[in-house]
Design an enzyme around this catalytic site. Structure first.
Site, short mmCIF file in Angstrom:
data_model
loop_
_atom_site.label_atom_id
_atom_site.label_comp_id
_atom_site.label_asym_id
_atom_site.label_seq_id
_atom_site.Cartn_x
_atom_site.Cartn_y
_atom_site.Cartn_z
N HIS A 49 -19.07 11.48 1.19
CA HIS A 49 -18.22 12.38 1.99
C HIS A 49 -16.74 11.99 1.82
O HIS A 49 -15.89 12.85 1.64
CB HIS A 49 -18.56 12.27 3.48
CG HIS A 49 -19.95 12.75 3.86
ND1 HIS A 49 -20.80 11.99 4.63
CD2 HIS A 49 -20.61 13.90 3.61
CE1 HIS A 49 -21.93 12.65 4.84
NE2 HIS A 49 -21.84 13.82 4.23
N SER B 71 -26.92 10.89 3.66
CA SER B 71 -27.00 10.22 4.96
C SER B 71 -28.45 9.93 5.31
O SER B 71 -28.76 8.86 5.85
CB SER B 71 -26.37 11.09 6.05
OG SER B 71 -25.00 11.30 5.80
#
Ligand code: ADP
Length: 156
Positions: free
Chosen positions: A17, A126
């Site tokens: 990210h 994630s």
């Protein structure tokens, strides 16, 4: 000059990210990362915790927000011209394609822009990181030390 909104779950923020945000800050007037409050996934971190980790890890000048409505409604209300999303692998493509075209149908004035992360992060997610931490593995290549500590505190 276009302001970009980067929406997602960020449960938690990864180096992938952050890599994407760093690239986007070179493309857009401003970048804001927006945590979805209505994500269907069962999150490990509360929205406020995810926003706090983002604030601690993002470079100065990058905004952090939470939102509950449709992402295009939030983007339009707040004056964002671009929705930013990451494309890691071919398997991301189908879902992202559907979502981008649905969003275009709902809001033709807002463009979705895809950015590819460094190949070093193209397999980082994630959800996989959470699994690795649950089973005692080392995720220091994929998340920052602060995020790693937060994950260990939650999951071990
Ligand atoms: P969502 O639930 O919306 O998929 P995520 O936090 O998993 O939320 O991802 C948000 C966006 O960031 C998505 O566009 C996703 O493809 C992208 N993304 C996730 N991980 C990475 C990564 N390692 N590199 C680049 N982009 C990523």
């Amino acid at each position: 000059m276009v302001r970009a909104l980067y929406p997602g779950s960020f449960d938690p923020v990864t180096r992938g990210h952050l890599d994407l945000v760093e690239r986007a800050t070179r493309l857009f007037e401003s970048v804001t990362v927006a945590v979805a409050r209505n994500s269907a996934k069962a999150p490990v971190f509360e929205v406020e915790e995810r926003m706090q980790l983002l604030r601690e890890e993002l470079p100065a000048g990058v905004g952090v927000a939470g939102f509950q409505e449709l992402v295009v409604d939030f983007a339009r209300r707040e004056g964002y011209g671009v929705i930013l999303r990451g494309l890691r692998t071919v398997s991301d493509y189908e879902f992202e394609y559907q979502m981008a075209l649905t969003n275009r149908h709902l809001a033709p004035d807002i463009e979705t822009v895809f950015v590819m992360p460094s190949h070093a992060y193209s397999y980082v997610s994630s959800s996989l990181i959470k699994d690795v931490v649950r089973h005692g593995g080392d995720v220091s290549s994929f998340v920052t030390p602060r995020v790693e500590a937060a994950l260990k505190a939650k999951l071990r």
